[in-house]
Design an enzyme around this catalytic site. Structure first.
Site, PDB file in Angstrom:
ATOM      1  N   GLY A  46       0.833  -1.190   0.000  1.00  0.00           N
ATOM      2  CA  GLY A  46       0.000   0.000   0.000  1.00  0.00           C
ATOM      3  C   GLY A  46       0.868   1.241   0.000  1.00  0.00           C
ATOM      4  O   GLY A  46       2.035   1.197   0.401  1.00  0.00           O
ATOM      5  N   GLN A  51       3.118   9.877   1.269  1.00  0.00           N
ATOM      6  CA  GLN A  51       4.381   9.149   1.294  1.00  0.00           C
ATOM      7  C   GLN A  51       5.262   9.443   0.088  1.00  0.00           C
ATOM      8  O   GLN A  51       6.438   9.098   0.091  1.00  0.00           O
ATOM      9  CB  GLN A  51       4.120   7.647   1.386  1.00  0.00           C
ATOM     10  CG  GLN A  51       3.524   7.251   2.722  1.00  0.00           C
ATOM     11  CD  GLN A  51       3.344   5.765   2.784  1.00  0.00           C
ATOM     12  OE1 GLN A  51       2.306   5.244   2.357  1.00  0.00           O
ATOM     13  NE2 GLN A  51       4.351   5.077   3.273  1.00  0.00           N
ATOM     14  N   CYS A  90       6.194   0.009   7.472  1.00  0.00           N
ATOM     15  CA  CYS A  90       5.849   1.137   6.617  1.00  0.00           C
ATOM     16  C   CYS A  90       7.034   1.503   5.747  1.00  0.00           C
ATOM     17  O   CYS A  90       8.170   1.551   6.223  1.00  0.00           O
ATOM     18  CB  CYS A  90       5.438   2.321   7.498  1.00  0.00           C
ATOM     19  SG  CYS A  90       4.933   3.783   6.599  1.00  0.00           S
ATOM     20  N   LEU A  91       6.769   1.778   4.492  1.00  0.00           N
ATOM     21  CA  LEU A  91       7.825   2.192   3.571  1.00  0.00           C
ATOM     22  C   LEU A  91       8.415   3.541   3.960  1.00  0.00           C
ATOM     23  O   LEU A  91       9.505   3.881   3.519  1.00  0.00           O
ATOM     24  CB  LEU A  91       7.296   2.237   2.137  1.00  0.00           C
ATOM     25  CG  LEU A  91       6.889   0.890   1.552  1.00  0.00           C
ATOM     26  CD1 LEU A  91       6.273   1.073   0.169  1.00  0.00           C
ATOM     27  CD2 LEU A  91       8.063  -0.062   1.489  1.00  0.00           C
ATOM     28  N   HIS A 132      -4.365   1.302   7.515  1.00  0.00           N
ATOM     29  CA  HIS A 132      -3.024   1.867   7.572  1.00  0.00           C
ATOM     30  C   HIS A 132      -2.891   3.040   6.597  1.00  0.00           C
ATOM     31  O   HIS A 132      -2.378   4.105   6.954  1.00  0.00           O
ATOM     32  CB  HIS A 132      -2.008   0.761   7.246  1.00  0.00           C
ATOM     33  CG  HIS A 132      -0.583   1.186   7.292  1.00  0.00           C
ATOM     34  ND1 HIS A 132       0.269   0.786   8.296  1.00  0.00           N
ATOM     35  CD2 HIS A 132       0.147   1.951   6.465  1.00  0.00           C
ATOM     36  CE1 HIS A 132       1.467   1.301   8.069  1.00  0.00           C
ATOM     37  NE2 HIS A 132       1.414   2.008   6.956  1.00  0.00           N
ATOM     38  N   GLU A 133      -3.373   2.849   5.374  1.00  0.00           N
ATOM     39  CA  GLU A 133      -3.240   3.906   4.352  1.00  0.00           C
ATOM     40  C   GLU A 133      -4.141   5.097   4.651  1.00  0.00           C
ATOM     41  O   GLU A 133      -3.730   6.246   4.478  1.00  0.00           O
ATOM     42  CB  GLU A 133      -3.522   3.347   2.959  1.00  0.00           C
ATOM     43  CG  GLU A 133      -2.575   2.246   2.515  1.00  0.00           C
ATOM     44  CD  GLU A 133      -1.097   2.565   2.707  1.00  0.00           C
ATOM     45  OE1 GLU A 133      -0.698   3.739   2.614  1.00  0.00           O
ATOM     46  OE2 GLU A 133      -0.345   1.622   2.972  1.00  0.00           O
ATOM     47  N   HIS A 136      -2.560   7.307   7.106  1.00  0.00           N
ATOM     48  CA  HIS A 136      -1.562   8.202   6.491  1.00  0.00           C
ATOM     49  C   HIS A 136      -2.204   9.510   6.037  1.00  0.00           C
ATOM     50  O   HIS A 136      -1.595  10.571   6.152  1.00  0.00           O
ATOM     51  CB  HIS A 136      -0.895   7.535   5.286  1.00  0.00           C
ATOM     52  CG  HIS A 136       0.338   6.770   5.617  1.00  0.00           C
ATOM     53  ND1 HIS A 136       1.461   7.346   6.169  1.00  0.00           N
ATOM     54  CD2 HIS A 136       0.634   5.464   5.452  1.00  0.00           C
ATOM     55  CE1 HIS A 136       2.397   6.420   6.337  1.00  0.00           C
ATOM     56  NE2 HIS A 136       1.923   5.271   5.916  1.00  0.00           N
TER      57      HIS A 136
END
Length: 163
Positions: A46, A51, A90-91, A132-133, A136
């Site tokens: 995701g 991000q 997380c990226l 999660h997204e 963000h």
């Protein structure tokens, strides 16, 4: 399409409440394509626009096994049910994982790349990825919710990361 730089914590864009998308045009379509390509290149599941440094309410999700790429603009979780507890990464926060409580099932309402409304009802890992997204987009990172944080560098990101 292009692979974009993934912003790392503590970049301030990750803590902003992202702005609603009102223009559904070629710029949005390019952003969605770039985000998907960036997510796949990083072996994530995701990615949210903040991000990649864009404070817009746009996400892409693809957990692989049970679904293909889902693009969602202006997503909103309209229903939550049950509970799950498990690892996330997380990226934008490399080499750190944490155990996070999430709803087991969610219903998410948003728009496609052309502005048409649609809903996704899901559970398990895909529900976790959506939560999660969407977090963000509200300036919330998994580290804010984790009950325990631990070194994630030795873990296989494709199995433990939300992104």
């Amino acid at each position: 399409m292009a692979i974009r730089l993934i912003v790392q914590n503590p970049d301030p864009v990750l803590r902003e409440v992202a702005k609603e998308v009102t223009k559904f045009n070629s710029n949005l379509h390019k952003l969605l394509k770039d985000m998907a390509e960036t997510m796949y290149d990083a072996e994530g599941v995701g990615l949210a626009a903040p991000q990649v440094g864009i404070s817009k309410r746009v996400i892409v999700v693809d957990i692989g096994e049970e679904s293909s790429l889902i693009e969602m603009v202006n997503p909103e979780i309209v229903e939550r049910d049950g509970e799950q507890f498990g690892p996330e990464g997380c990226l934008s926060i490399l080499n750190l994982n944490g155990d996070v409580r999430r709803a087991e099932k969610v219903r998410v309402r948003g728009q496609d790349r052309n502005g048409q409304f649609f809903e996704v009802e899901t559970e398990g890992f895909l529900a976790r990825a959506f939560q999660h997204e969407v977090d963000h987009l509200n300036g919330i990172l998994f580290i804010d919710l984790a009950e325990e944080l631990y070194d994630g560098s030795a873990r296989d990101r494709r199995n433990s990361d939300e992104e």
